[in-house]
Design a protein around this motif. Structure first.
Motif, PDB file in Angstrom:
ATOM      1  N   THR A 125       0.899  -1.281  -0.007  1.00 39.06           N
ATOM      2  CA  THR A 125      -0.022   0.049   0.098  1.00 39.06           C
ATOM      3  C   THR A 125       0.774   1.168  -0.122  1.00 39.06           C
ATOM      4  OG1 THR A 125      -0.210  -0.170   2.520  1.00 39.06           O
ATOM      5  CG2 THR A 125      -1.881  -1.052   1.004  1.00 39.06           C
ATOM      6  N   SER A 126       2.202   1.146   0.196  1.00 38.85           N
ATOM      7  CA  SER A 126       2.916   2.268   0.390  1.00 38.85           C
ATOM      8  C   SER A 126       3.151   2.719  -0.978  1.00 38.85           C
ATOM      9  CB  SER A 126       4.332   1.977   0.870  1.00 38.85           C
ATOM     10  OG  SER A 126       5.247   2.934   0.699  1.00 38.85           O
ATOM     11  N   TYR A 127       3.239   3.974  -1.445  1.00 37.77           N
ATOM     12  CA  TYR A 127       3.681   4.577  -2.705  1.00 37.77           C
ATOM     13  C   TYR A 127       5.166   4.239  -3.070  1.00 37.77           C
ATOM     14  CZ  TYR A 127      -0.442   7.305  -3.014  1.00 37.77           C
ATOM     15  OH  TYR A 127      -1.784   7.660  -3.230  1.00 37.77           O
ATOM     16  N   ARG A 128       5.907   3.899  -2.337  1.00 32.58           N
ATOM     17  CA  ARG A 128       7.113   3.141  -2.681  1.00 32.58           C
ATOM     18  C   ARG A 128       7.319   2.012  -3.553  1.00 32.58           C
ATOM     19  NH1 ARG A 128      11.676   1.624   2.108  1.00 32.58           N
ATOM     20  NH2 ARG A 128      13.352   1.202   0.636  1.00 32.58           N
ATOM     21  N   PHE A 129       6.204   1.469  -3.384  1.00 34.50           N
ATOM     22  CA  PHE A 129       6.047   0.232  -4.373  1.00 34.50           C
ATOM     23  C   PHE A 129       4.766   0.493  -5.163  1.00 34.50           C
ATOM     24  CE2 PHE A 129       7.633  -1.232  -0.163  1.00 34.50           C
ATOM     25  CZ  PHE A 129       8.820  -2.012  -0.804  1.00 34.50           C
ATOM     26  N   ARG A 130       3.850   1.017  -4.900  1.00 37.15           N
ATOM     27  CA  ARG A 130       2.718   1.394  -5.896  1.00 37.15           C
ATOM     28  C   ARG A 130       3.161   2.066  -7.058  1.00 37.15           C
ATOM     29  NH1 ARG A 130      -2.174   3.717  -2.225  1.00 37.15           N
ATOM     30  NH2 ARG A 130      -2.995   3.821  -4.398  1.00 37.15           N
ATOM     31  N   ILE A 131       3.830   3.070  -6.973  1.00 41.97           N
ATOM     32  CA  ILE A 131       4.259   3.737  -8.170  1.00 41.97           C
ATOM     33  C   ILE A 131       5.141   3.087  -9.291  1.00 41.97           C
ATOM     34  CG2 ILE A 131       5.543   5.771  -8.992  1.00 41.97           C
ATOM     35  CD1 ILE A 131       4.237   7.388  -6.963  1.00 41.97           C
ATOM     36  N   PRO A 132       6.269   2.237  -8.605  1.00 41.73           N
ATOM     37  CA  PRO A 132       7.069   1.393  -9.484  1.00 41.73           C
ATOM     38  C   PRO A 132       6.151   0.307 -10.101  1.00 41.73           C
ATOM     39  CG  PRO A 132       8.239   1.971  -7.480  1.00 41.73           C
ATOM     40  CD  PRO A 132       7.029   2.538  -7.325  1.00 41.73           C
ATOM     41  N   LEU A 133       5.443  -0.402  -9.411  1.00 38.37           N
ATOM     42  CA  LEU A 133       4.529  -1.370  -9.580  1.00 38.37           C
ATOM     43  C   LEU A 133       3.616  -0.995 -10.648  1.00 38.37           C
ATOM     44  CD1 LEU A 133       3.736  -3.242  -6.346  1.00 38.37           C
ATOM     45  CD2 LEU A 133       5.340  -4.282  -8.243  1.00 38.37           C
ATOM     46  N   SER A 134       2.939   0.416 -10.459  1.00 39.34           N
ATOM     47  CA  SER A 134       2.221   0.863 -11.588  1.00 39.34           C
ATOM     48  C   SER A 134       2.959   1.034 -13.078  1.00 39.34           C
ATOM     49  CB  SER A 134       1.721   2.091 -10.962  1.00 39.34           C
ATOM     50  OG  SER A 134       0.697   1.847  -9.874  1.00 39.34           O
ATOM     51  N   LEU A 138      10.316  -6.396 -22.787  1.00 43.42           N
ATOM     52  CA  LEU A 138       9.627  -6.051 -21.623  1.00 43.42           C
ATOM     53  C   LEU A 138      10.165  -6.255 -20.491  1.00 43.42           C
ATOM     54  CD1 LEU A 138       6.699  -6.311 -20.927  1.00 43.42           C
ATOM     55  CD2 LEU A 138       6.603  -8.591 -20.762  1.00 43.42           C
ATOM     56  N   LEU A 139      11.277  -7.048 -20.349  1.00 48.33           N
ATOM     57  CA  LEU A 139      11.993  -7.051 -19.074  1.00 48.33           C
ATOM     58  C   LEU A 139      12.741  -5.732 -18.988  1.00 48.33           C
ATOM     59  CD1 LEU A 139      13.698 -10.389 -19.194  1.00 48.33           C
ATOM     60  CD2 LEU A 139      11.959  -9.679 -17.515  1.00 48.33           C
ATOM     61  N   ALA A 140      13.165  -5.010 -20.173  1.00 49.05           N
ATOM     62  CA  ALA A 140      13.783  -3.794 -19.933  1.00 49.05           C
ATOM     63  C   ALA A 140      12.851  -2.745 -19.629  1.00 49.05           C
ATOM     64  CB  ALA A 140      14.491  -3.313 -21.289  1.00 49.05           C
ATOM     65  N   LEU A 141      11.621  -2.644 -19.961  1.00 50.33           N
ATOM     66  CA  LEU A 141      10.467  -1.749 -19.809  1.00 50.33           C
ATOM     67  C   LEU A 141      10.393  -1.670 -18.299  1.00 50.33           C
ATOM     68  CD1 LEU A 141       8.276  -1.809 -22.846  1.00 50.33           C
ATOM     69  CD2 LEU A 141       9.999   0.007 -22.219  1.00 50.33           C
ATOM     70  N   ILE A 142      10.047  -3.058 -17.516  1.00 55.15           N
ATOM     71  CA  ILE A 142       9.947  -3.335 -16.469  1.00 55.15           C
ATOM     72  C   ILE A 142      10.938  -2.641 -15.630  1.00 55.15           C
ATOM     73  CG2 ILE A 142       9.452  -5.050 -14.670  1.00 55.15           C
ATOM     74  CD1 ILE A 142       8.009  -6.866 -16.566  1.00 55.15           C
ATOM     75  N   GLY A 143      12.246  -2.832 -15.607  1.00 58.75           N
ATOM     76  CA  GLY A 143      13.382  -2.578 -15.235  1.00 58.75           C
ATOM     77  C   GLY A 143      13.559  -1.081 -15.130  1.00 58.75           C
ATOM     78  N   ILE A 144      13.130  -0.439 -16.303  1.00 57.19           N
ATOM     79  CA  ILE A 144      13.200   0.970 -16.482  1.00 57.19           C
ATOM     80  C   ILE A 144      11.908   1.595 -15.561  1.00 57.19           C
ATOM     81  CG2 ILE A 144      12.939   2.960 -17.912  1.00 57.19           C
ATOM     82  CD1 ILE A 144      14.517   1.289 -20.102  1.00 57.19           C
ATOM     83  N   GLY A 145      11.009   1.147 -15.737  1.00 59.29           N
ATOM     84  CA  GLY A 145       9.819   1.476 -14.874  1.00 59.29           C
ATOM     85  C   GLY A 145      10.021   1.409 -13.158  1.00 59.29           C
ATOM     86  N   TRP A 146      10.637   0.333 -12.763  1.00 58.22           N
ATOM     87  CA  TRP A 146      11.023   0.240 -11.521  1.00 58.22           C
ATOM     88  C   TRP A 146      11.939   1.269 -11.135  1.00 58.22           C
ATOM     89  CZ3 TRP A 146       8.435  -2.513  -7.838  1.00 58.22           C
ATOM     90  CH2 TRP A 146       9.161  -2.574  -6.719  1.00 58.22           C
ATOM     91  N   VAL A 147      13.055   1.370 -11.729  1.00 56.12           N
ATOM     92  CA  VAL A 147      13.930   2.352 -11.392  1.00 56.12           C
ATOM     93  C   VAL A 147      13.438   3.822 -11.475  1.00 56.12           C
ATOM     94  CG1 VAL A 147      16.265   3.569 -11.971  1.00 56.12           C
ATOM     95  CG2 VAL A 147      15.859   1.031 -12.093  1.00 56.12           C
ATOM     96  N   TRP A 148      12.826   4.033 -12.481  1.00 56.14           N
ATOM     97  CA  TRP A 148      12.056   5.422 -12.746  1.00 56.14           C
ATOM     98  C   TRP A 148      11.074   5.757 -11.507  1.00 56.14           C
ATOM     99  CZ3 TRP A 148       8.773   7.201 -17.293  1.00 56.14           C
ATOM    100  CH2 TRP A 148       8.508   8.580 -17.338  1.00 56.14           C
ATOM    101  N   GLY A 149      10.487   4.715 -11.333  1.00 59.87           N
ATOM    102  CA  GLY A 149       9.430   4.792 -10.048  1.00 59.87           C
ATOM    103  C   GLY A 149      10.171   5.077  -8.717  1.00 59.87           C
ATOM    104  N   GLN A 150      11.179   4.284  -8.494  1.00 56.98           N
ATOM    105  CA  GLN A 150      12.044   4.626  -7.295  1.00 56.98           C
ATOM    106  C   GLN A 150      12.342   6.026  -7.218  1.00 56.98           C
ATOM    107  OE1 GLN A 150      12.031   2.636  -4.547  1.00 56.98           O
ATOM    108  NE2 GLN A 150      11.139   0.818  -5.121  1.00 56.98           N
ATOM    109  N   ARG A 151      13.016   6.446  -8.376  1.00 57.34           N
ATOM    110  CA  ARG A 151      13.384   7.796  -8.349  1.00 57.34           C
ATOM    111  C   ARG A 151      12.371   8.744  -8.128  1.00 57.34           C
ATOM    112  NH1 ARG A 151      17.925   9.156 -12.722  1.00 57.34           N
ATOM    113  NH2 ARG A 151      17.885  11.023 -11.192  1.00 57.34           N
ATOM    114  N   ILE A 152      11.207   8.590  -8.702  1.00 63.60           N
ATOM    115  CA  ILE A 152      10.104   9.512  -8.564  1.00 63.60           C
ATOM    116  C   ILE A 152       9.640   9.639  -7.030  1.00 63.60           C
ATOM    117  CG2 ILE A 152       7.524   9.899  -8.950  1.00 63.60           C
ATOM    118  CD1 ILE A 152       8.373   8.926 -11.718  1.00 63.60           C
ATOM    119  N   ILE A 153       9.764   8.290  -6.517  1.00 66.31           N
ATOM    120  CA  ILE A 153       9.139   8.323  -5.105  1.00 66.31           C
ATOM    121  C   ILE A 153      10.130   8.583  -3.974  1.00 66.31           C
ATOM    122  CG2 ILE A 153       9.471   5.796  -4.542  1.00 66.31           C
ATOM    123  CD1 ILE A 153       6.249   7.905  -3.959  1.00 66.31           C
TER     124      ILE A 153
END
Length: 478
Positions: free
Chosen positions: A4-13, A185-200
């Protein structure tokens, strides 16, 4: 992991969006590939039909079945469709729509009318036109191309293609593209996760800093704040201002407490000066009178008695201010409470007031007896003096494994709020001849015992409540 934390919700989203995007892109590419295969198959069929058209027309005109059959069987392919015909199948019809030749003569016998053999194929062939020579046929496509000779139609060529051919090529393309799609797909997931962590990350840092408010010293808190121009940056700047406001508020509160302590000390000093100066003035007056009195008229005994009473008064004031820091260790018993009741009973009876004692001490308690007696005596005498005649004062004492609780309740006029705020300070008394030290001494004694004292005064009832913990004093009593 708290999902439920945005720390995980944004990267997962972001990862989910990347997966959905990749899947949608893959499906779009797959569908377009499927359509391209269909179009390519149609074009191949048309090119084949147009290439064979002159020879097939000559074969029909000269009734050369063998020539037509030889030409039609060459492009035959493998694969079955639901009708049982091999695919692709080619059927040449003459002007009467009888079967002239076929690459599958076992399924399409020569000379038989197509309508008698396969009504569905005959119907689809009759419904086709030059603008739309391609019709859907069960699990495949059917191409119907007229065979012309000298601008006259002499026959019809039907080509049937199974969708199995399309799906085979489609699977080949997907299997070949699957590794690339998986890597993307793996590259997009990795980029999305790193990007989300930097945003949050700024929000996470801000959240951790907010958790420290009320737990750490706010004057020493150092919180890194994000200074961007977006919403997170604005939130960080507002939080920085909030910290400054809290620091300023705490500084003002500390300053107010210091001023209050200084004011209390000033009031205490003024009270001490007043209480000491009064008897000192009398002492100086007695000495001055003694000096100016003729020798034969002097009365040394009377003067000494005056000086002794003045010094005794000063001694009483000073002694009341010196609360003992070391409490004696004799444990409190039921008899100690009875002794206090006996001491105050005479004063209460004299002023026509009653005292009801509810002593529920079950055993000997590890509390200094003299200190508790003094607390109880001060509170009881104050209650006697504040209670109107013909009224009753109630004293309740209860104890459990943790603490002794004393309740002293008396009817009468409530204590004014202005006095109630400074009730436990020295020299705060409502009585004309009181020193105002009794409750201050009581407060100091309760504090030394690690206890608490509070007062509740409202319409026609005043109640003092004292709680003395047993755990903190056992070491002193042992």
């Amino acid at each position: 992991m708290n999902l439920t934390s945005y720390r995980f919700r944004i990267p997962l989203s972001l990862a989910v969006v990347a997966i959905i995007t990749a899947l949608a892109f893959s499906l779009a590419v797959a569908y377009q590939t499927y359509r391209n295969i269909q179009i390519e198959q149609q074009r191949t069929g048309f090119r084949l039909a147009h290439a064979m058209e002159p020879v097939l027309a000559r074969a029909i005109r000269h009734d050369d079945i063998w020539l037509a059959y030889s030409l039609l069987r060459e492009p035959s392919g493998a694969g079955k469709i639901n009708t049982g015909f091999p695919a692709p199948f080619l059927v040449l019809l003459d002007e009467q729509r009888h079967i002239f030749a076929s690459n599958q003569p076992e399924h399409f016998p020569l000379g038989v009318a197509l309508a008698d053999l396969h009504s569905e194929l005959a119907r689809l062939g009759s419904e086709s036109n030059r603008e739309n020579p391609v019709v859907q046929w069960r699990d495949g496509q059917l191409l119907i191309v007229p065979v012309r000779s000298a601008d006259a139609q002499v026959g019809t060529l039907m080509l049937g293609f199974s969708t199995g051919v399309f799906w085979n090529r489609f699977r080949e393309i997907l299997i070949g593209a699957a590794p690339v799609i998986g890597l993307v797909l793996l590259a997009l997931i990795g980029i999305g996760w790193v990007w989300g962590q930097r945003i949050i990350a700024p929000l996470t840092s801000l959240s951790h800093c907010m958790e420290r408010i009320g737990r750490d010293d706010i004057t020493r808190m150092q919180c890194p704040t994000y200074t961007g121009s977006d919403e997170i940056g604005q939130l960080g700047q507002r939080f920085k201002l909030l910290l400054e406001d809290l620091r300023n508020k705490q500084a003002l509160e500390e300053q107010a407490k210091t001023q209050e302590r200084l004011a209390a000390i000033g009031r205490m000093a003024a009270g001490v000066a007043h209480e000491v100066n009064n008897p000192l003035g009398g002492l100086f007056a007695a000495i001055d009178t003694y000096r100016h009195t003729p020798s034969r008229q002097r009365d040394p005994d009377r003067t000494l008695a005056l000086i002794e009473r003045g010094l005794q008064q000063i001694h009483t004031v000073v002694s009341a201010l010196l609360v003992e820091s070391r409490l004696e260790t004799r444990p409190l018993t039921h008899q100690d409470i009875d002794d206090v009741a006996t001491l105050v009973q005479a004063d209460a009876t004299t002023v026509n007031k009653a005292i009801h004692w509810d002593n529920q001490l079950p055993r000997e308690l590890p509390l200094p007896a003299n200190a508790v007696r003094q607390i109880l005596l001060n509170l009881t005498l104050n209650a006697v003096q504040a209670t109107p005649p013909k009224n009753k004062i109630t004293i309740e004492l209860t104890a459990d494994d943790d603490a002794l609780q004393i309740l002293v309740s008396n009817p009468g006029e409530p204590i004014p709020p202005a006095i109630l705020a400074h009730l436990f300070e020295p020299f705060q008394s409502q009585r004309p001849h009181g020193t105002g030290l009794g409750l201050w001494v009581t407060y100091q004694t309760v504090t030394q015992l690690g206890g608490e004292i509070d007062v509740e005064s409202q319409a026609r009832l005043t109640r003092f409540r004292v709680r003395l913990p047993l755990t903190k004093t056992r070491t002193k009593v042992a």
